[in-house]
Design a protein around this motif. Sequence first.
Motif, PDB file in Angstrom:
ATOM      1  N   ILE A 180       0.977  -1.072   0.138  1.00 45.40           N
ATOM      2  CA  ILE A 180       0.035   0.147   0.140  1.00 45.40           C
ATOM      3  C   ILE A 180       1.034   1.442  -0.022  1.00 45.40           C
ATOM      4  N   PRO A 181       0.453   2.357  -0.458  1.00 42.88           N
ATOM      5  CA  PRO A 181       1.117   3.799  -0.331  1.00 42.88           C
ATOM      6  C   PRO A 181       1.551   3.852   1.215  1.00 42.88           C
ATOM      7  N   PHE A 182       2.634   4.495   1.439  1.00 38.30           N
ATOM      8  CA  PHE A 182       3.279   4.910   2.543  1.00 38.30           C
ATOM      9  C   PHE A 182       3.403   3.574   3.448  1.00 38.30           C
ATOM     10  N   GLY A 183       3.221   2.199   2.992  1.00 40.31           N
ATOM     11  CA  GLY A 183       3.636   0.951   3.512  1.00 40.31           C
ATOM     12  C   GLY A 183       5.165   0.825   3.580  1.00 40.31           C
ATOM     13  N   MET A 184       5.250   0.324   4.784  1.00 36.41           N
ATOM     14  CA  MET A 184       6.902  -0.200   4.778  1.00 36.41           C
ATOM     15  C   MET A 184       6.723  -1.754   5.050  1.00 36.41           C
ATOM     16  N   ALA A 185       7.437  -2.266   3.936  1.00 35.06           N
ATOM     17  CA  ALA A 185       7.517  -3.956   3.954  1.00 35.06           C
ATOM     18  C   ALA A 185       8.902  -4.279   4.328  1.00 35.06           C
ATOM     19  N   ILE A 186       8.902  -5.257   5.701  1.00 29.86           N
ATOM     20  CA  ILE A 186      10.348  -5.508   6.060  1.00 29.86           C
ATOM     21  C   ILE A 186      10.289  -7.258   5.925  1.00 29.86           C
ATOM     22  N   GLY A 187      11.557  -7.685   6.137  1.00 27.31           N
ATOM     23  CA  GLY A 187      11.507  -9.155   6.339  1.00 27.31           C
ATOM     24  C   GLY A 187      11.961  -9.934   5.022  1.00 27.31           C
ATOM     25  N   VAL A 188      12.594 -11.154   5.250  1.00 32.88           N
ATOM     26  CA  VAL A 188      13.177 -11.665   4.143  1.00 32.88           C
ATOM     27  C   VAL A 188      11.739 -12.077   3.277  1.00 32.88           C
ATOM     28  N   HIS A 189      10.836 -12.540   4.003  1.00 33.57           N
ATOM     29  CA  HIS A 189       9.457 -12.769   3.300  1.00 33.57           C
ATOM     30  C   HIS A 189       8.808 -11.655   3.810  1.00 33.57           C
ATOM     31  N   ALA A 190       8.709 -10.489   2.944  1.00 32.04           N
ATOM     32  CA  ALA A 190       8.350  -9.186   3.494  1.00 32.04           C
ATOM     33  C   ALA A 190       6.796  -9.325   4.103  1.00 32.04           C
ATOM     34  N   HIS A 191       6.696  -8.711   5.171  1.00 30.61           N
ATOM     35  CA  HIS A 191       5.372  -8.255   5.762  1.00 30.61           C
ATOM     36  C   HIS A 191       5.180  -6.804   5.756  1.00 30.61           C
ATOM     37  N   LEU A 192       3.912  -6.446   5.997  1.00 32.17           N
ATOM     38  CA  LEU A 192       3.728  -4.940   6.397  1.00 32.17           C
ATOM     39  C   LEU A 192       4.205  -4.677   7.774  1.00 32.17           C
ATOM     40  N   GLY A 193       5.368  -4.139   8.004  1.00 29.85           N
ATOM     41  CA  GLY A 193       5.737  -3.543   9.278  1.00 29.85           C
ATOM     42  C   GLY A 193       5.435  -2.427   9.825  1.00 29.85           C
ATOM     43  N   GLY A 194       4.503  -1.695   9.232  1.00 26.13           N
ATOM     44  CA  GLY A 194       3.848  -0.507   9.720  1.00 26.13           C
ATOM     45  C   GLY A 194       3.892   0.478   8.712  1.00 26.13           C
ATOM     46  N   LEU A 195       3.973   1.841   8.656  1.00 22.54           N
ATOM     47  CA  LEU A 195       4.041   2.816   7.920  1.00 22.54           C
ATOM     48  C   LEU A 195       5.247   3.735   7.630  1.00 22.54           C
ATOM     49  N   ASN A 196       5.321   4.158   6.404  1.00 24.56           N
ATOM     50  CA  ASN A 196       6.766   4.789   6.271  1.00 24.56           C
ATOM     51  C   ASN A 196       6.481   6.409   6.722  1.00 24.56           C
ATOM     52  N   ILE A 197       6.454   6.407   7.949  1.00 19.46           N
ATOM     53  CA  ILE A 197       6.133   7.859   8.642  1.00 19.46           C
ATOM     54  C   ILE A 197       7.049   8.818   8.345  1.00 19.46           C
ATOM     55  N   ILE A 198       8.148   8.392   7.981  1.00 18.31           N
ATOM     56  CA  ILE A 198       9.308   9.623   7.536  1.00 18.31           C
ATOM     57  C   ILE A 198       8.939  10.200   6.290  1.00 18.31           C
ATOM     58  N   GLY A 199       8.552   9.227   5.317  1.00 20.88           N
ATOM     59  CA  GLY A 199       8.188   9.548   4.044  1.00 20.88           C
ATOM     60  C   GLY A 199       6.881  10.084   3.839  1.00 20.88           C
ATOM     61  N   MET A 200       6.044   9.924   4.824  1.00 22.95           N
ATOM     62  CA  MET A 200       4.763  10.627   4.854  1.00 22.95           C
ATOM     63  C   MET A 200       5.086  12.231   5.127  1.00 22.95           C
ATOM     64  N   LYS A 201       5.886  12.271   6.196  1.00 18.94           N
ATOM     65  CA  LYS A 201       6.139  13.632   6.658  1.00 18.94           C
ATOM     66  C   LYS A 201       6.904  14.393   5.563  1.00 18.94           C
ATOM     67  N   ARG A 202       8.133  13.827   4.906  1.00 21.77           N
ATOM     68  CA  ARG A 202       8.529  14.607   3.854  1.00 21.77           C
ATOM     69  C   ARG A 202       7.478  15.030   2.766  1.00 21.77           C
ATOM     70  N   SER A 203       6.624  13.999   2.486  1.00 19.40           N
ATOM     71  CA  SER A 203       5.782  14.489   1.423  1.00 19.40           C
ATOM     72  C   SER A 203       4.867  15.599   1.977  1.00 19.40           C
ATOM     73  N   GLY A 204       4.769  16.091   3.227  1.00 18.34           N
ATOM     74  CA  GLY A 204       4.045  17.197   3.377  1.00 18.34           C
ATOM     75  C   GLY A 204       2.446  16.712   4.043  1.00 18.34           C
ATOM     76  N   LEU A 205       2.275  15.696   4.202  1.00 19.89           N
ATOM     77  CA  LEU A 205       0.891  15.164   4.880  1.00 19.89           C
ATOM     78  C   LEU A 205       0.865  16.016   6.301  1.00 19.89           C
TER      79      LEU A 205
END
Length: 276
Positions: A180-205
């Motif tokens: 998903i947009p702003f999603g943060m996928a982590i892990g060797v077999h990736a899972h949704l590990g939260g949201l890319n908060i830094i990216g959201m702030k940088r985008s001006g949200l």
Amino acid sequence: MRDTFIHPTACVESGVKLGQGVSVGAFCHVEAGAEIGDNSELMSHVVITGFTSLGENAKVFPHAVLGCEPQNGKHKGGHTKLLIGKNAMIREGVTMHRGSDTSRGYTNVGDDCSFLAYSHVAHDCDVGNHVTFANNVMIGGHCQIGDYAILGGGAGVHQFVRVGHHAFVGGLAALAQDLIPFGMAIGVHAHLGGLNIIGMKRSGLERKEIHAVRRATRMLFDRSKPVKDRVEDVRAEMPDSAAVKDLLGFITADAKRTAFTTPLLRNKHSHSEDDS
């Protein structure tokens, strides 16, 4: 504006379109049909084949290969293209392939993108603007990578997968479902590990929009219903959030892959540090 320069050892075939101020370094090979935008630099040993368009102000490092035929057994050798926007930074050993003639016929890379050493863009992909691929990132055919997405070193993305705008894929992650947009996928077999908060702030949200997306994400992936069945619940809960509408638009879009990268399912019998 500087003059165009072609090193004596470079091979630039008849029919190549070179913009003003282009520099073609030692032992480069640029095939007929290619177009190189103004003030772009090919350092040395760069190969550009087929119908490849490279935008202005690009810098291409040694041993990058752009525009080879797709690694697709269905391709019949027809006229296809690789289109790369302006201000591209393409590091050593990067490969990008043209589209396939049994699909849409072109691979598209947006403006202001950075591709670090040995990363790969496969046939018929659509890469947005301001995207960063770290070293050894690989994306399969027909992938869609949204604006401002960052893919960490060694990450692999399965064919037809979509990565939403401002998303972050961690190093060595294997991404087999849409992110998903702003999603943060982590892990060797990736899972949704939260949201890319830094990216959201940088985008001006705004802060309230960040909180709305966070709440919407929790609702969408709470496992009480399939993700797409939760869309209306989220829409009713937050009808006025533009960021949430954008997220739901991604979820409901017609796409080849029907699954989404989800959070890890925690064992209900496990104990957190706070339980001890």
